[in-house]
Design a protein around this motif. Structure first.
Motif, PDB file in Angstrom:
ATOM      1  N   SER A 195      56.705  56.652 119.595  1.00  0.00           N
ATOM      2  CA  SER A 195      55.510  56.400 120.222  1.00  0.00           C
ATOM      3  C   SER A 195      54.693  57.276 120.815  1.00  0.00           C
ATOM      4  O   SER A 195      55.545  58.555 120.740  1.00  0.00           O
ATOM      5  N   PHE A 196      53.473  56.375 120.174  1.00  0.00           N
ATOM      6  CA  PHE A 196      52.095  57.848 121.430  1.00  0.00           C
ATOM      7  C   PHE A 196      51.211  56.838 122.121  1.00  0.00           C
ATOM      8  O   PHE A 196      51.495  55.892 122.254  1.00  0.00           O
ATOM      9  N   TYR A 197      51.753  57.986 123.039  1.00  0.00           N
ATOM     10  CA  TYR A 197      50.966  57.257 124.649  1.00  0.00           C
ATOM     11  C   TYR A 197      49.885  58.699 124.647  1.00  0.00           C
ATOM     12  O   TYR A 197      49.632  59.856 124.593  1.00  0.00           O
ATOM     13  N   VAL A 198      48.744  58.048 125.625  1.00  0.00           N
ATOM     14  CA  VAL A 198      47.522  58.698 125.718  1.00  0.00           C
ATOM     15  C   VAL A 198      47.669  58.585 127.384  1.00  0.00           C
ATOM     16  O   VAL A 198      47.442  57.259 128.053  1.00  0.00           O
ATOM     17  N   ASN A 199      47.571  59.423 127.885  1.00  0.00           N
ATOM     18  CA  ASN A 199      48.100  59.094 129.269  1.00  0.00           C
ATOM     19  C   ASN A 199      48.946  58.257 130.246  1.00  0.00           C
ATOM     20  O   ASN A 199      48.410  57.242 131.386  1.00  0.00           O
ATOM     21  N   GLY A 200      49.607  58.256 130.074  1.00  0.00           N
ATOM     22  CA  GLY A 200      50.207  57.367 129.891  1.00  0.00           C
ATOM     23  C   GLY A 200      50.842  55.643 129.417  1.00  0.00           C
ATOM     24  O   GLY A 200      51.165  54.499 129.712  1.00  0.00           O
ATOM     25  N   GLU A 201      49.709  55.008 128.337  1.00  0.00           N
ATOM     26  CA  GLU A 201      49.811  53.822 128.224  1.00  0.00           C
ATOM     27  C   GLU A 201      49.523  54.128 126.050  1.00  0.00           C
ATOM     28  O   GLU A 201      49.812  55.687 126.207  1.00  0.00           O
ATOM     29  N   TYR A 202      50.291  53.351 125.996  1.00  0.00           N
ATOM     30  CA  TYR A 202      50.090  53.280 124.762  1.00  0.00           C
ATOM     31  C   TYR A 202      49.001  53.606 123.983  1.00  0.00           C
ATOM     32  O   TYR A 202      48.364  52.604 124.309  1.00  0.00           O
ATOM     33  N   CYS A 203      48.867  54.677 123.191  1.00  0.00           N
ATOM     34  CA  CYS A 203      48.265  54.478 121.964  1.00  0.00           C
ATOM     35  C   CYS A 203      47.307  53.198 120.714  1.00  0.00           C
ATOM     36  O   CYS A 203      48.214  52.504 120.595  1.00  0.00           O
ATOM     37  N   ASN A 204      46.550  52.859 121.259  1.00  0.00           N
ATOM     38  CA  ASN A 204      45.720  51.925 120.188  1.00  0.00           C
ATOM     39  C   ASN A 204      45.888  51.639 119.492  1.00  0.00           C
ATOM     40  O   ASN A 204      45.235  50.808 117.862  1.00  0.00           O
ATOM     41  N   TYR A 205      45.671  53.297 118.537  1.00  0.00           N
ATOM     42  CA  TYR A 205      44.923  53.846 117.076  1.00  0.00           C
ATOM     43  C   TYR A 205      45.944  54.633 117.004  1.00  0.00           C
ATOM     44  O   TYR A 205      47.149  55.658 117.235  1.00  0.00           O
ATOM     45  N   GLY A 206      45.285  54.851 115.936  1.00  0.00           N
ATOM     46  CA  GLY A 206      46.372  55.666 114.710  1.00  0.00           C
ATOM     47  C   GLY A 206      46.100  57.567 114.772  1.00  0.00           C
ATOM     48  O   GLY A 206      45.085  57.185 115.463  1.00  0.00           O
ATOM     49  N   ILE A 207      46.403  57.906 114.626  1.00  0.00           N
ATOM     50  CA  ILE A 207      45.866  59.471 115.121  1.00  0.00           C
ATOM     51  C   ILE A 207      45.045  59.984 114.469  1.00  0.00           C
ATOM     52  O   ILE A 207      44.449  60.938 114.870  1.00  0.00           O
ATOM     53  N   VAL A 248      46.729  63.915 127.731  1.00  0.00           N
ATOM     54  CA  VAL A 248      48.390  64.009 127.753  1.00  0.00           C
ATOM     55  C   VAL A 248      48.940  63.156 127.167  1.00  0.00           C
ATOM     56  O   VAL A 248      48.378  61.867 127.118  1.00  0.00           O
ATOM     57  N   PHE A 249      49.351  63.106 125.843  1.00  0.00           N
ATOM     58  CA  PHE A 249      50.152  62.444 124.355  1.00  0.00           C
ATOM     59  C   PHE A 249      51.022  62.869 124.859  1.00  0.00           C
ATOM     60  O   PHE A 249      51.701  63.347 124.896  1.00  0.00           O
ATOM     61  N   LYS A 250      51.784  61.701 124.565  1.00  0.00           N
ATOM     62  CA  LYS A 250      53.100  61.647 124.233  1.00  0.00           C
ATOM     63  C   LYS A 250      54.013  60.780 122.846  1.00  0.00           C
ATOM     64  O   LYS A 250      53.227  59.825 123.200  1.00  0.00           O
ATOM     65  N   ILE A 251      54.491  61.871 122.190  1.00  0.00           N
ATOM     66  CA  ILE A 251      55.298  61.320 121.134  1.00  0.00           C
ATOM     67  C   ILE A 251      56.327  61.696 121.224  1.00  0.00           C
ATOM     68  O   ILE A 251      56.663  62.028 121.597  1.00  0.00           O
ATOM     69  N   GLU A 252      56.945  60.296 121.564  1.00  0.00           N
ATOM     70  CA  GLU A 252      58.367  59.720 121.809  1.00  0.00           C
ATOM     71  C   GLU A 252      59.013  58.801 120.538  1.00  0.00           C
ATOM     72  O   GLU A 252      58.602  57.825 120.547  1.00  0.00           O
ATOM     73  N   TYR A 253      60.529  60.110 120.198  1.00  0.00           N
ATOM     74  CA  TYR A 253      61.437  59.066 118.998  1.00  0.00           C
ATOM     75  C   TYR A 253      61.780  57.851 120.064  1.00  0.00           C
ATOM     76  O   TYR A 253      61.827  58.356 121.165  1.00  0.00           O
ATOM     77  N   THR A 254      61.678  56.886 119.496  1.00  0.00           N
ATOM     78  CA  THR A 254      62.267  55.338 119.877  1.00  0.00           C
ATOM     79  C   THR A 254      62.485  54.311 119.383  1.00  0.00           C
ATOM     80  O   THR A 254      62.725  53.997 117.690  1.00  0.00           O
ATOM     81  N   LEU A 255      63.969  54.139 119.789  1.00  0.00           N
ATOM     82  CA  LEU A 255      65.023  52.742 118.839  1.00  0.00           C
ATOM     83  C   LEU A 255      64.318  51.507 119.181  1.00  0.00           C
ATOM     84  O   LEU A 255      64.288  51.421 120.291  1.00  0.00           O
ATOM     85  N   MET A 278      50.567  57.103 108.230  1.00  0.00           N
ATOM     86  CA  MET A 278      52.114  56.620 108.818  1.00  0.00           C
ATOM     87  C   MET A 278      52.904  57.608 109.539  1.00  0.00           C
ATOM     88  O   MET A 278      53.920  57.752 108.692  1.00  0.00           O
ATOM     89  N   ILE A 279      52.782  58.217 110.382  1.00  0.00           N
ATOM     90  CA  ILE A 279      53.736  59.535 110.694  1.00  0.00           C
ATOM     91  C   ILE A 279      55.611  58.488 111.031  1.00  0.00           C
ATOM     92  O   ILE A 279      55.440  58.038 111.258  1.00  0.00           O
ATOM     93  N   ASP A 280      56.079  59.696 110.582  1.00  0.00           N
ATOM     94  CA  ASP A 280      57.859  58.936 109.842  1.00  0.00           C
ATOM     95  C   ASP A 280      58.689  60.527 110.563  1.00  0.00           C
ATOM     96  O   ASP A 280      59.617  60.384 110.311  1.00  0.00           O
ATOM     97  N   SER A 281      58.048  62.004 110.846  1.00  0.00           N
ATOM     98  CA  SER A 281      58.736  62.899 110.867  1.00  0.00           C
ATOM     99  C   SER A 281      58.097  64.003 112.009  1.00  0.00           C
ATOM    100  O   SER A 281      56.737  64.040 111.924  1.00  0.00           O
ATOM    101  N   ILE A 282      58.460  64.381 113.052  1.00  0.00           N
ATOM    102  CA  ILE A 282      57.289  65.083 114.149  1.00  0.00           C
ATOM    103  C   ILE A 282      58.943  66.711 114.225  1.00  0.00           C
ATOM    104  O   ILE A 282      59.980  66.137 114.387  1.00  0.00           O
ATOM    105  N   ASN A 283      58.769  67.840 113.806  1.00  0.00           N
ATOM    106  CA  ASN A 283      59.401  69.067 114.294  1.00  0.00           C
ATOM    107  C   ASN A 283      60.996  68.652 113.620  1.00  0.00           C
ATOM    108  O   ASN A 283      61.992  69.289 113.941  1.00  0.00           O
TER     109      ASN A 283
END
Length: 133
Positions: free
Chosen positions: A102-114, A124-131, A83-88
């Motif tokens: 939040s984790f996205y793959v090719n613009g869609e929310y990831c349905n699985y853990g890393i 293309v994965f996007k990892i975004e700090y989300t409130l 369960m990721i709690d910190s990135i960089n």
């Protein structure tokens, strides 16, 4: 006499199977080192973007993240994976301020853990700090 013939047939069959298995192994397509190119974009709390390009043979996102030069992450292992709690070095703590990664793959929310999110060439994965809202 009958047992001797059966034994000879079994040995010949094993030899033929071994021969064809050797041919298959010798001529089958070999995976290339770094056969996949995977892109990771990290958007932190200040909305700064850091991009990573990884040449990999990895099957899952966690392996790609481990191979991404300069990308660091932390979290707690659980029965469902990490369960990721910190990135960089940027921590997202849902209990303190409702923040999470939040984790996205090719613009869609990831349905699985890393640990179980499959990767394919060109993903293309996007990892975004989300409130939380």
């Amino acid at each position: 006499m009958k047992n001797k013939k059966t034994l000879i047939v079994v040995f010949v069959l094993i030899a033929v199977i071994g021969f064809f298995a050797g041919l298959y192994a010798g001529f089958s397509e070999k995976p290339e080192v770094g056969a996949k190119t995977v892109y990771i974009e990290v958007v932190d709390a200040a909305e700064s973007v850091k991009e990573y390009t990884v040449q990999t043979d990895a099957e899952y996102l966690r392996q790609v993240m481990d191979e991404a030069e300069g990308l660091t992450y932390g979290g707690a292992d659980s029965e469902y994976g990490i369960m990721i709690d910190s990135i960089n070095g940027v921590r997202a703590d849902y209990t303190l301020d409702g923040a999470y990664w939040s984790f996205y793959v090719n613009g869609e929310y990831c349905n699985y853990g890393i640990d179980t999110q499959p990767v394919a060439d060109g993903d293309v994965f996007k990892i975004e700090y989300t409130l939380a809202e």
